[in-house]
Scaffold this motif. Structure first.
Motif, PDB file in Angstrom:
ATOM      1  N   ARG A 136       0.837  -1.201   0.000  1.00 55.57           N
ATOM      2  CA  ARG A 136       0.000   0.000   0.000  1.00 55.57           C
ATOM      3  C   ARG A 136       0.872   1.251   0.000  1.00 55.57           C
ATOM      4  N   ARG A 280      -1.894  -0.436  -8.809  1.00 59.22           N
ATOM      5  CA  ARG A 280      -2.365  -1.460  -7.889  1.00 59.22           C
ATOM      6  C   ARG A 280      -2.100  -1.059  -6.438  1.00 59.22           C
ATOM      7  N   LEU A 283      -4.704   1.325  -5.368  1.00 62.26           N
ATOM      8  CA  LEU A 283      -5.975   0.598  -5.175  1.00 62.26           C
ATOM      9  C   LEU A 283      -5.967  -0.150  -3.843  1.00 62.26           C
ATOM     10  N   ASN A 284      -4.827  -0.738  -3.498  1.00 64.53           N
ATOM     11  CA  ASN A 284      -4.724  -1.436  -2.209  1.00 64.53           C
ATOM     12  C   ASN A 284      -4.979  -0.480  -1.047  1.00 64.53           C
ATOM     13  N   ASP A 287      -8.703   0.458  -0.975  1.00 61.56           N
ATOM     14  CA  ASP A 287      -9.495  -0.672  -0.486  1.00 61.56           C
ATOM     15  C   ASP A 287      -9.406  -0.782   1.032  1.00 61.56           C
ATOM     16  N   TYR A 288      -8.202  -0.611   1.566  1.00 61.20           N
ATOM     17  CA  TYR A 288      -7.982  -0.684   3.015  1.00 61.20           C
ATOM     18  C   TYR A 288      -8.775   0.414   3.738  1.00 61.20           C
ATOM     19  N   THR A 290     -11.368   2.161   2.590  1.00 59.88           N
ATOM     20  CA  THR A 290     -12.811   2.016   2.392  1.00 59.88           C
ATOM     21  C   THR A 290     -13.404   1.010   3.378  1.00 59.88           C
ATOM     22  N   ALA A 291     -12.689  -0.089   3.587  1.00 63.52           N
ATOM     23  CA  ALA A 291     -13.182  -1.107   4.518  1.00 63.52           C
ATOM     24  C   ALA A 291     -13.275  -0.575   5.937  1.00 63.52           C
TER      25      ALA A 291
END
Length: 294
Positions: A136, A280, A283-284, A287-288, A290-291
């Motif tokens: 990340r 990527r 994006l990682n 994603d982290y 957002t969760a």
């Protein structure tokens, strides 16, 4: 801009013991209160908006961190995602060693190898992402007018400081980068085993054709770098000479730090699409966050 006054003794200056009487509780209280409003060359500015050195184009009211750090010292801060952090080499002799940790889960931290590997670029510069070992992006280097940085050598170790300068302790005249990072990390519950290799700004290194490392020094006074935090971060900064600095004396000048509110690198920003690997990594990070509802 507010003028800076220094705590320099006048012609009839008192000794430190006479000037700063602390031999009784009341004397200590009076001494502490007597320092109110005084300025030194190196100090934090509280509130940050009171900094005499607000960067051009930055709203002072948006500042969340403003400090001048003396050579052979350290500073640290927890910053929110989107925070811009600007480091300035005030005198052209600073070497700012930097470590970053995910403030939510500090076992995720700067990984210098991946920071060089993923962008396919060993030299730090504008647009370079600083990555963790989890793939990340912790921060993005968005501005740089120095170009003299290093991701190969880390900070000055205790052994190297003792061998070259005779001492390494933080209270000595020649603190190692490692000892300064150890103190900064302790402020956040981190121990020496949590300290990975760092990157350094304002003292450059280049790799020769035969693999040897050449120290290229500073780009001069007033140069700066600016990073954007892509997630909540613990930021540790230690100022000590670069391990390859050939000067015999412990040389490390003042570093100025300013940070202000902003936004992380947004989807669609060209910096996120420099390569498939960098895309990527961003994006990682997204994603982290957002969760976690961030």
């Amino acid at each position: 801009m507010t003028a800076v006054t220094h705590d320099q003794p006048g012609p009839q200056a008192l000794s430190p013991q006479e000037e700063h009487r602390t031999d009784t509780v009341l004397a200590a209280r009076d001494d502490a209160r007597g320092r109110t409003g005084r300025r030194a060359e190196a100090m934090p500015y509280l509130p940050a908006a009171s900094s005499p050195y607000v960067p051009a184009g930055v709203d002072p009211e948006g500042l969340v961190w403003a400090e001048t750090v003396a050579g052979g010292n350290y500073t640290h801060k927890v910053v929110a995602a989107g925070t811009h952090v600007r480091l300035e080499d005030v005198e052209g002799t600073a070497c700012a060693h930097l470590l970053l940790f995910n403030a939510l889960e500090p076992w995720e931290r700067l990984n210098v190898a991946d920071t060089m590997k993923i962008p396919w670029q060993a030299y730090l510069g504008a647009g370079h992402p600083l990555l963790s070992g989890d793939g990340r992006v912790l921060a993005t280097l968005v501005a740089d007018d120095s170009g003299h940085h290093d991701g190969f050598c880390g900070s000055l170790s205790d052994a190297a400081a003792i061998a070259k300068y005779g001492a390494c302790a933080p209270e000595s005249a020649s603190p190692s980068g490692r000892s300064l990072f150890t103190l900064a990390a302790a402020k956040h519950g981190l121990t020496p085993r949590d300290l990975p290799p760092s990157v350094s700004f304002f003292q450059g290194v280049r790799v020769e054709e035969d693999g040897t490392l050449t120290f290229t020094g500073s780009a001069g006074a007033g140069r700066s770098v600016e990073l954007v935090a892509e997630m909540p971060l613990i930021v540790l900064v230690a100022t000590s000479p670069h391990p390859l600095d050939p000067r015999p004396d412990y040389t490390n000048g003042m570093l100025r730090v300013h940070a202000w509110r902003g936004a992380p690198t947004a989807a669609g920003d060209p910096l996120r699409d420099t390569s498939p690997e960098i895309h990527r990594a961003y994006l990682n990070t997204a994603d982290y966050l957002t969760a976690r509802g961030l």
